[in-house]
Design a protein around this motif. Structure first.
Motif, PDB file in Angstrom:
ATOM      1  N   ILE A 197      41.899  19.989  36.181  1.00 35.21           N
ATOM      2  CA  ILE A 197      41.620  18.560  35.992  1.00 35.21           C
ATOM      3  C   ILE A 197      42.240  17.743  37.120  1.00 35.21           C
ATOM      4  CG2 ILE A 197      42.148  16.570  34.530  1.00 35.21           C
ATOM      5  CD1 ILE A 197      41.784  18.363  32.113  1.00 35.21           C
ATOM      6  N   ALA A 198      43.460  18.106  37.525  1.00 35.86           N
ATOM      7  CA  ALA A 198      44.112  17.381  38.620  1.00 35.86           C
ATOM      8  C   ALA A 198      43.309  17.503  39.912  1.00 35.86           C
ATOM      9  CB  ALA A 198      45.531  17.916  38.825  1.00 35.86           C
ATOM     10  N   GLY A 199      42.851  18.706  40.224  1.00 38.24           N
ATOM     11  CA  GLY A 199      42.048  18.887  41.427  1.00 38.24           C
ATOM     12  C   GLY A 199      40.705  18.186  41.351  1.00 38.24           C
ATOM     13  N   ALA A 200      40.120  18.205  40.152  1.00 44.39           N
ATOM     14  CA  ALA A 200      38.810  17.575  39.972  1.00 44.39           C
ATOM     15  C   ALA A 200      38.879  16.057  40.044  1.00 44.39           C
ATOM     16  CB  ALA A 200      38.212  18.007  38.636  1.00 44.39           C
ATOM     17  N   SER A 201      40.034  15.471  39.827  1.00 46.55           N
ATOM     18  CA  SER A 201      40.173  14.011  39.792  1.00 46.55           C
ATOM     19  C   SER A 201      40.383  13.391  41.167  1.00 46.55           C
ATOM     20  CB  SER A 201      41.357  13.627  38.888  1.00 46.55           C
ATOM     21  OG  SER A 201      41.165  14.107  37.578  1.00 46.55           O
ATOM     22  N   ILE A 202      40.637  14.198  42.195  1.00 46.14           N
ATOM     23  CA  ILE A 202      41.014  13.645  43.501  1.00 46.14           C
ATOM     24  C   ILE A 202      39.901  12.780  44.088  1.00 46.14           C
ATOM     25  CG2 ILE A 202      41.595  14.228  45.888  1.00 46.14           C
ATOM     26  CD1 ILE A 202      43.024  16.717  44.819  1.00 46.14           C
ATOM     27  N   VAL A 203      38.727  13.350  44.257  1.00 46.85           N
ATOM     28  CA  VAL A 203      37.629  12.612  44.899  1.00 46.85           C
ATOM     29  C   VAL A 203      37.163  11.441  44.029  1.00 46.85           C
ATOM     30  CG1 VAL A 203      35.250  12.775  45.745  1.00 46.85           C
ATOM     31  CG2 VAL A 203      36.906  14.581  46.288  1.00 46.85           C
ATOM     32  N   PRO A 204      36.935  11.626  42.720  1.00 48.31           N
ATOM     33  CA  PRO A 204      36.560  10.462  41.898  1.00 48.31           C
ATOM     34  C   PRO A 204      37.594   9.337  41.954  1.00 48.31           C
ATOM     35  CG  PRO A 204      36.117  12.490  40.703  1.00 48.31           C
ATOM     36  CD  PRO A 204      36.869  12.864  41.932  1.00 48.31           C
ATOM     37  N   VAL A 277      34.128  21.071  41.446  1.00 49.02           N
ATOM     38  CA  VAL A 277      33.484  20.775  40.160  1.00 49.02           C
ATOM     39  C   VAL A 277      33.469  19.279  39.868  1.00 49.02           C
ATOM     40  CG1 VAL A 277      33.725  21.049  37.660  1.00 49.02           C
ATOM     41  CG2 VAL A 277      33.938  23.032  39.155  1.00 49.02           C
ATOM     42  N   GLY A 278      34.542  18.590  40.221  1.00 47.52           N
ATOM     43  CA  GLY A 278      34.631  17.167  39.883  1.00 47.52           C
ATOM     44  C   GLY A 278      34.177  16.215  40.964  1.00 47.52           C
ATOM     45  N   TRP A 279      33.667  16.729  42.071  1.00 52.03           N
ATOM     46  CA  TRP A 279      33.362  15.892  43.234  1.00 52.03           C
ATOM     47  C   TRP A 279      32.446  14.720  42.910  1.00 52.03           C
ATOM     48  CZ3 TRP A 279      35.014  16.945  48.405  1.00 52.03           C
ATOM     49  CH2 TRP A 279      34.503  16.056  49.356  1.00 52.03           C
ATOM     50  N   THR A 280      31.356  14.986  42.214  1.00 53.54           N
ATOM     51  CA  THR A 280      30.331  13.950  42.016  1.00 53.54           C
ATOM     52  C   THR A 280      30.587  13.063  40.798  1.00 53.54           C
ATOM     53  OG1 THR A 280      28.964  15.523  40.780  1.00 53.54           O
ATOM     54  CG2 THR A 280      28.572  15.351  43.142  1.00 53.54           C
ATOM     55  N   ALA A 281      31.704  13.258  40.103  1.00 50.57           N
ATOM     56  CA  ALA A 281      31.994  12.424  38.923  1.00 50.57           C
ATOM     57  C   ALA A 281      32.200  10.972  39.344  1.00 50.57           C
ATOM     58  CB  ALA A 281      33.236  12.942  38.203  1.00 50.57           C
ATOM     59  N   ALA A 282      31.763  10.065  38.509  1.00 52.83           N
ATOM     60  CA  ALA A 282      31.853   8.649  38.848  1.00 52.83           C
ATOM     61  C   ALA A 282      33.289   8.147  38.866  1.00 52.83           C
ATOM     62  CB  ALA A 282      31.022   7.829  37.855  1.00 52.83           C
ATOM     63  N   ASP A 283      34.131   8.661  37.962  1.00 48.70           N
ATOM     64  CA  ASP A 283      35.538   8.263  37.921  1.00 48.70           C
ATOM     65  C   ASP A 283      36.335   9.401  37.308  1.00 48.70           C
ATOM     66  OD1 ASP A 283      35.964   7.717  34.897  1.00 48.70           O
ATOM     67  OD2 ASP A 283      34.146   6.586  35.389  1.00 48.70           O
ATOM     68  N   PRO A 284      37.671   9.392  37.421  1.00 53.14           N
ATOM     69  CA  PRO A 284      38.499  10.503  36.936  1.00 53.14           C
ATOM     70  C   PRO A 284      38.356  10.803  35.452  1.00 53.14           C
ATOM     71  CG  PRO A 284      39.765   9.107  38.425  1.00 53.14           C
ATOM     72  CD  PRO A 284      38.470   8.398  38.173  1.00 53.14           C
ATOM     73  N   SER A 285      38.005   9.821  34.671  1.00 52.94           N
ATOM     74  CA  SER A 285      37.895  10.055  33.230  1.00 52.94           C
ATOM     75  C   SER A 285      36.730  10.976  32.875  1.00 52.94           C
ATOM     76  CB  SER A 285      37.741   8.723  32.488  1.00 52.94           C
ATOM     77  OG  SER A 285      36.521   8.083  32.854  1.00 52.94           O
ATOM     78  N   LYS A 286      35.825  11.209  33.819  1.00 46.59           N
ATOM     79  CA  LYS A 286      34.628  12.008  33.555  1.00 46.59           C
ATOM     80  C   LYS A 286      34.807  13.486  33.902  1.00 46.59           C
ATOM     81  CE  LYS A 286      32.377   8.142  32.652  1.00 46.59           C
ATOM     82  NZ  LYS A 286      31.983   7.784  31.280  1.00 46.59           N
ATOM     83  N   VAL A 287      35.950  13.854  34.486  1.00 47.09           N
ATOM     84  CA  VAL A 287      36.058  15.209  35.025  1.00 47.09           C
ATOM     85  C   VAL A 287      36.501  16.243  33.989  1.00 47.09           C
ATOM     86  CG1 VAL A 287      36.583  14.297  37.307  1.00 47.09           C
ATOM     87  CG2 VAL A 287      38.458  14.919  35.784  1.00 47.09           C
ATOM     88  N   ALA A 288      37.134  15.808  32.903  1.00 47.68           N
ATOM     89  CA  ALA A 288      37.682  16.772  31.940  1.00 47.68           C
ATOM     90  C   ALA A 288      36.605  17.700  31.388  1.00 47.68           C
ATOM     91  CB  ALA A 288      38.396  16.040  30.806  1.00 47.68           C
ATOM     92  N   LEU A 289      35.461  17.115  30.995  1.00 53.02           N
ATOM     93  CA  LEU A 289      34.385  17.934  30.448  1.00 53.02           C
ATOM     94  C   LEU A 289      33.873  18.933  31.477  1.00 53.02           C
ATOM     95  CD1 LEU A 289      32.335  15.321  28.380  1.00 53.02           C
ATOM     96  CD2 LEU A 289      33.808  17.138  27.510  1.00 53.02           C
ATOM     97  N   ARG A 290      33.868  18.560  32.738  1.00 51.06           N
ATOM     98  CA  ARG A 290      33.368  19.461  33.774  1.00 51.06           C
ATOM     99  C   ARG A 290      34.272  20.685  33.944  1.00 51.06           C
ATOM    100  NH1 ARG A 290      30.559  16.202  38.699  1.00 51.06           N
ATOM    101  NH2 ARG A 290      29.480  14.599  37.477  1.00 51.06           N
TER     102      ARG A 290
END
Length: 384
Positions: A197-204, A277-290
């Protein structure tokens, strides 16, 4: 370097450090304490003794002397096993037939019934082993006694009754404790989820803060933002393993410094995978499900619960694409078996390949995001 320092500052000031350090330690302490006994001893047992003879009572005493079984009640009339096991008061029921002592003196076969509640398969292994050992010893004793009556000496009688003697040892986890596979699995899955989750939240997060366009100008700097999370996760797991060793008696006989190498490669792989995995998420709150796409398959297929060799070939191929599968190979190989790092060149190579593939994916996503930003800027200028 600026991007790395910036991300390190953010990681240290946010909730990530608290989560990655506290959660695995709590799981390690809780489950380490829960499963510190390692195996089921004194499983409750009911005996239906229809013979009620001296020999049947002696046999019951021998069963009760086993460390794996505890004879709670003895009944002298036939009772259906479903009734005895209905409320889980007993895990196993043994039936001793009428005429048991008479059959012994006549040299006839004695059929002993052993009914085990298999609704919890993981709990019955020691019961079966304990009873099998007892039956083997009892058969040998009875056979030797009969042969000695015929005039044979002790050695000759034992050689005829038991010509083969199997000496066996259980290696690396002799007590089959849960710490070495179940608890260590839970700890790693929890840490995996937090790290991904931490890694997925960087770009968003950079996108929401309006700093992504600037970060894209330095692809290496963007890539380096995963390093603080990888390093902190590596430290957290080492602390959790140390706690399990002290609290739960985890077997870890390898060189901790050598183990740090694959552990850091693993956490780096996970953070890069999370970033992709989280690159294209609109914001960090959206990455958990991914990140569930990483965590759930890892929990099911990486060897946390069952050995991966039990899976069909295609499932094993999927398992081999999960970083956690390879981390467990190092945990077992270096930690439990005490193997040197030089033995694991192939496994280290797998992590290097995974990091390379994930880095390539990050590079391609960087190019795609840069192109998309330029297109949006051009469209905005034309509209203006």
């Amino acid at each position: 370097m600026k991007s790395l320092l910036d991300e390190t500052k953010y990681a240290l000031s946010g909730k990530f450090v608290l989560a990655i350090l506290i959660a695995p330690l709590i799981v390690a302490a809780l489950f380490g304490y829960m499963f510190k006994n390692g195996q089921i001893n004194e499983a409750p047992m009911a005996v239906v003794d229809e013979d009620n003879s001296l020999y049947s009572q002696q046999f019951i005493d021998k069963v009760n002397a086993s460390q794996y079984l505890n004879v709670v009640d003895v009944f002298h009339e036939a009772i259906p096993p479903e009734k005895l096991m209905a409320n889980e008061k007993y895990m196993v029921v043994m039936y001793l037939p009428r005429g048991m002592e008479q059959y012994r003196f006549q040299g006839k076969q004695i059929n002993i019934g052993l009914l085990i509640d298999n609704s919890m398969p993981s709990a019955i292994g020691n019961i079966r082993s304990g009873m099998q050992e007892l039956i083997t010893i009892e058969n040998t004793t009875l056979s030797v006694g009969k042969l000695k009556v015929m005039g044979l000496g002790d050695d000759a009688a034992m050689g005829i009754a038991s010509p083969l003697s199997l000496q066996q040892r259980l290696l690396f986890n002799p007590t089959s404790d849960f710490i070495g596979f179940m608890v260590i699995g839970f700890v790693n899955v929890v840490a995996l989820g937090i790290t991904a989750i931490a890694g997925a939240s960087i770009v968003p997060r950079l996108r929401v803060e309006g700093r992504l366009e600037e970060a894209l100008r330095s692809p290496i700097g963007l890539w380096s933002r995963v390093l603080p999370y990888a390093v902190i996760s590596c430290i957290s797991l080492m602390l959790a393993f140390g706690l399990l060793k002290q609290l739960g008696g985890l077997r870890f006989v390898g060189n901790p410094l050598e183990f740090l190498v694959p552990l850091l490669l693993y956490t780096l792989t996970v953070t890069l995978m999370g970033m992709v995995v989280g690159w294209t998420a609109a914001d960090p709150s959206k990455v958990a499900l991914r990140t569930y796409a990483i965590v759930y398959p890892s929990f099911m297929l990486s060897g946390v619960q069952v050995a991966t060799i039990i899976f069909p070939g295609p499932i094993q191929a999927v398992s081999n694409m999960l970083p956690l599968t390879w981390l467990f190979k190092f945990i077992r190989g270096i930690g439990y078996r005490g193997g040197a790092l030089e033995y694991f060149a192939r496994e280290l190579g797998v992590f290097v390949v995974m990091i390379g593939v994930m880095s390539l994916a990050v590079g391609l996503l960087t190019m795609w995001e840069t192109r998309r930003v330029k297109v949006n800027s051009t469209v905005g200028e034309v509209a203006a």
